[in-house]
Design an enzyme around this catalytic site. Structure first.
Site, PDB file in Angstrom:
ATOM      1  N   ASN A  97      44.140 -45.761  34.886  1.00  0.00           N
ATOM      2  CA  ASN A  97      43.812 -45.606  36.240  1.00  0.00           C
ATOM      3  C   ASN A  97      44.901 -44.881  37.104  1.00  0.00           C
ATOM      4  OD1 ASN A  97      42.932 -46.050  38.972  1.00  0.00           O
ATOM      5  ND2 ASN A  97      42.284 -47.885  38.649  1.00  0.00           N
ATOM      6  N   HIS A 144      35.255 -42.675  39.207  1.00  0.00           N
ATOM      7  CA  HIS A 144      36.688 -43.150  39.225  1.00  0.00           C
ATOM      8  C   HIS A 144      37.076 -44.075  38.055  1.00  0.00           C
ATOM      9  CE1 HIS A 144      40.247 -45.072  40.101  1.00  0.00           C
ATOM     10  NE2 HIS A 144      39.851 -46.078  40.368  1.00  0.00           N
ATOM     11  N   CYS A 148      41.563 -46.007  45.782  1.00  0.00           N
ATOM     12  CA  CYS A 148      41.048 -45.203  44.324  1.00  0.00           C
ATOM     13  C   CYS A 148      39.762 -44.391  44.914  1.00  0.00           C
ATOM     14  CB  CYS A 148      40.488 -46.219  43.532  1.00  0.00           C
ATOM     15  SG  CYS A 148      41.975 -47.097  42.644  1.00  0.00           S
TER      16      CYS A 148
HETATM   17  O1  UT7 Z   1      41.040 -48.813  40.748  1.00  0.00           O
HETATM   18  C1  UT7 Z   1      40.936 -49.675  41.568  1.00  0.00           C
HETATM   19  C2  UT7 Z   1      40.115 -51.051  41.423  1.00  0.00           C
HETATM   20  N1  UT7 Z   1      40.322 -51.706  40.485  1.00  0.00           N
HETATM   21  C3  UT7 Z   1      39.498 -52.156  39.429  1.00  0.00           C
HETATM   22  O2  UT7 Z   1      38.434 -51.405  39.405  1.00  0.00           O
HETATM   23  C4  UT7 Z   1      39.850 -53.191  38.494  1.00  0.00           C
HETATM   24  C5  UT7 Z   1      38.750 -54.201  38.063  1.00  0.00           C
HETATM   25  N2  UT7 Z   1      39.021 -55.124  37.484  1.00  0.00           N
HETATM   26  C6  UT7 Z   1      39.232 -55.076  36.216  1.00  0.00           C
HETATM   27  O3  UT7 Z   1      39.092 -53.896  35.604  1.00  0.00           O
HETATM   28  C7  UT7 Z   1      39.402 -56.410  35.327  1.00  0.00           C
HETATM   29  O4  UT7 Z   1      39.075 -57.725  36.189  1.00  0.00           O
HETATM   30  C8  UT7 Z   1      40.796 -56.332  34.477  1.00  0.00           C
HETATM   31  C9  UT7 Z   1      40.617 -55.409  33.262  1.00  0.00           C
HETATM   32  C10 UT7 Z   1      41.854 -56.139  35.609  1.00  0.00           C
HETATM   33  C11 UT7 Z   1      40.744 -57.764  33.914  1.00  0.00           C
HETATM   34  O5  UT7 Z   1      39.851 -57.975  32.932  1.00  0.00           O
HETATM   35  P1  UT7 Z   1      38.956 -59.371  33.259  1.00  0.00           P
HETATM   36  O6  UT7 Z   1      38.046 -59.623  32.046  1.00  0.00           O
HETATM   37  O7  UT7 Z   1      38.420 -59.310  34.502  1.00  0.00           O
HETATM   38  O8  UT7 Z   1      40.161 -60.362  32.863  1.00  0.00           O
HETATM   39  P2  UT7 Z   1      40.638 -61.616  33.887  1.00  0.00           P
HETATM   40  O9  UT7 Z   1      41.362 -61.288  35.022  1.00  0.00           O
HETATM   41  O10 UT7 Z   1      39.210 -62.503  34.086  1.00  0.00           O
HETATM   42  O11 UT7 Z   1      41.515 -62.506  32.852  1.00  0.00           O
HETATM   43  C12 UT7 Z   1      41.032 -63.062  31.519  1.00  0.00           C
HETATM   44  C13 UT7 Z   1      42.204 -63.736  30.876  1.00  0.00           C
HETATM   45  C14 UT7 Z   1      43.044 -64.353  31.576  1.00  0.00           C
HETATM   46  O12 UT7 Z   1      43.423 -65.654  30.832  1.00  0.00           O
HETATM   47  P3  UT7 Z   1      42.789 -67.096  30.964  1.00  0.00           P
HETATM   48  O13 UT7 Z   1      43.096 -67.579  32.393  1.00  0.00           O
HETATM   49  O14 UT7 Z   1      41.372 -66.748  30.481  1.00  0.00           O
HETATM   50  O15 UT7 Z   1      43.526 -67.723  29.579  1.00  0.00           O
HETATM   51  C15 UT7 Z   1      44.177 -63.618  32.028  1.00  0.00           C
HETATM   52  O16 UT7 Z   1      45.466 -64.203  32.249  1.00  0.00           O
HETATM   53  O17 UT7 Z   1      43.052 -62.514  30.289  1.00  0.00           O
HETATM   54  C16 UT7 Z   1      44.340 -62.674  30.683  1.00  0.00           C
HETATM   55  N3  UT7 Z   1      44.981 -61.354  30.750  1.00  0.00           N
HETATM   56  C17 UT7 Z   1      45.500 -60.586  29.869  1.00  0.00           C
HETATM   57  N4  UT7 Z   1      45.527 -61.242  28.463  1.00  0.00           N
HETATM   58  C18 UT7 Z   1      46.118 -60.123  27.767  1.00  0.00           C
HETATM   59  C19 UT7 Z   1      45.175 -60.554  31.994  1.00  0.00           C
HETATM   60  N5  UT7 Z   1      45.707 -59.677  31.604  1.00  0.00           N
HETATM   61  C20 UT7 Z   1      46.081 -59.573  30.416  1.00  0.00           C
HETATM   62  C21 UT7 Z   1      46.535 -58.754  29.627  1.00  0.00           C
HETATM   63  N6  UT7 Z   1      46.662 -58.989  28.386  1.00  0.00           N
HETATM   64  N7  UT7 Z   1      46.915 -57.380  30.068  1.00  0.00           N
END
Ligand code: UT7
Length: 332
Positions: free
Chosen positions: A287, A257, A116
């Site tokens: 993204n 980004h 990225c």
């Molecule tokens: O460009 C390259 C660099 N990449 C980035 O900058 C990405 C950086 N990371 C992020 O943007 C965020 O971490 C995400 C958007 C990917 C995820 O958001 P988060 O608030 O960090 O969520 P998480 O991974 O901690 O997941 C929270 C919950 C989990 O469920 P439990 O374990 O709390 O029951 C996940 O399983 O959300 C769940 N989850 C979803 N739920 C509904 C993960 N993806 C989804 C989804 N829909 N698509």
């Protein structure tokens, strides 16, 4: 040794495929919801190519627009730098594919792999060839077909990414006040485990087993990347401003980004940027990896948010971890 001179962006082209994929459509494929995606990422929709479309094809459309805008022929380009994590193939480079397709008969070139951050890595790299006096026309291309490496069953990554391309032309600036003023980049390779595509390289050459284990897809530990991105984007932006005796209020356009609306907003707030000067288009494209920054430049120009003389701060963090900032005074 030639005299050092600045590089400035003189033209832009961009392309996104016409197919719009809404959050609602994704919610029919994996267990997710429009509300979750919007709240956690700010994404409402993204563009997807038709299966089998290579990254070069998107790039060609962006480059065609750029050449027309600048009124030049492809054989005037001297160097092509392609930023991508989804090259058409491992080799030859996508720069070679593009050179041939546009008939840039005088150009050499190469691909840059910095995920990225690769568009701003490419921008900085290209600027060196202008500053050194070696070249007068350098084409920087950011193009990614993220759907070619997304696991259709992984809701955590499927919802984040989209396909797109953007290109800018770098030329010498006659006025020392305009163009790319400064840049700073870092790598922290210890973060590699948090975001990668492990299969298909020399470490894990493609086999039935690597495919069965889904190693040819993007793997991400989102929270670790998120925390690093917020911290690093703020740190590098702040350092760059301080180095030039600037404050957030001096920045006419912050073009980061587009990985997550929350990362952009957190950086903007911590660095003291004026909210209206923070360029965001993640809601419509998601993204697009190497394409987010040129796509955002284009939208900023269209919306009247980027004008000649504006100080622009570009910032990115990506897999690697790679990161960087570029400070420029917009020149057209
Ligand atoms: O460009 C390259 C660099 N990449 C980035 O900058 C990405 C950086 N990371 C992020 O943007 C965020 O971490 C995400 C958007 C990917 C995820 O958001 P988060 O608030 O960090 O969520 P998480 O991974 O901690 O997941 C929270 C919950 C989990 O469920 P439990 O374990 O709390 O029951 C996940 O399983 O959300 C769940 N989850 C979803 N739920 C509904 C993960 N993806 C989804 C989804 N829909 N698509």
């Amino acid at each position: 040794m030639s005299i050092r001179r600045r590089a400035k962006i003189t033209a832009l082209g961009r392309y996104v495929p016409p197919r719009v994929v809404s959050n609602h459509e994704l919610a029919e494929m994996v267990d997710t919801s429009h509300q979750w995606i919007v709240e956690r990422t700010g994404i409402h929709e993204r563009r997807w190519v038709e299966k089998g479309t290579p990254a070069s094809e998107l790039a060609l459309k962006a480059i065609d627009q750029l050449l027309k805008q600048r009124g030049i022929e492809a054989d005037e380009i001297e160097l092509i730098i392609v930023a991508t994590v989804t090259p058409d193939m491992f080799f030859p480079s996508t720069a070679c594919v593009i050179q041939d397709k546009i008939r840039a008969t005088r150009a050499w070139g190469f691909d840059i792999s910095a995920a990225c951050s690769s568009f701003i890595y490419a921008l900085t790299t290209g600027a060196q060839f202008i500053e050194s006096g070696h070249h007068d026309k350098v084409l920087i291309v950011g193009t990614d077909v993220m759907t070619s490496i997304l696991n259709p069953d992984d809701r955590a990554t499927l919802i984040l990414f989209g396909d797109g391309a953007g290109a800018v032309l770098l030329e010498p600036s006659e006025d020392d006040e305009y163009g790319i003023l400064d840049y700073y980049h870092e790598i922290d390779g210890s973060g590699g485990e948090h975001l990668n595509m492990p299969g298909g390289g020399s470490l894990h050459p493609s086999t039935h087993e690597t495919v069965e284990k889904k190693m040819h897809y993007v793997h991400q530990h989102g929270p670790a990347v998120f925390k690093f991105a917020v911290r690093k984007m703020e740190e590098l932006s702040r350092n760059m401003l301080e180095k030039h005796d600037l404050t957030g209020a001096d920045i006419g356009a912050f073009i980061a980004h587009q990985a997550n609306m929350r990362i952009i907003d957190a950086t903007a707030e911590k660095v003291g940027l004026i909210p209206e000067k923070v360029i965001k288009n993640i809601h419509k494209y998601g993204n697009t990896t190497a394409a987010t920054i040129p796509l955002a430049i284009g939208d900023a120009i269209d919306d009247g948010k980027l004008k000649k003389g504006d100080l622009v701060l570009f910032a990115a963090v990506g897999a690697g971890f790679t990161s960087g900032v570029v400070l420029a005074r917009w020149a057209y």
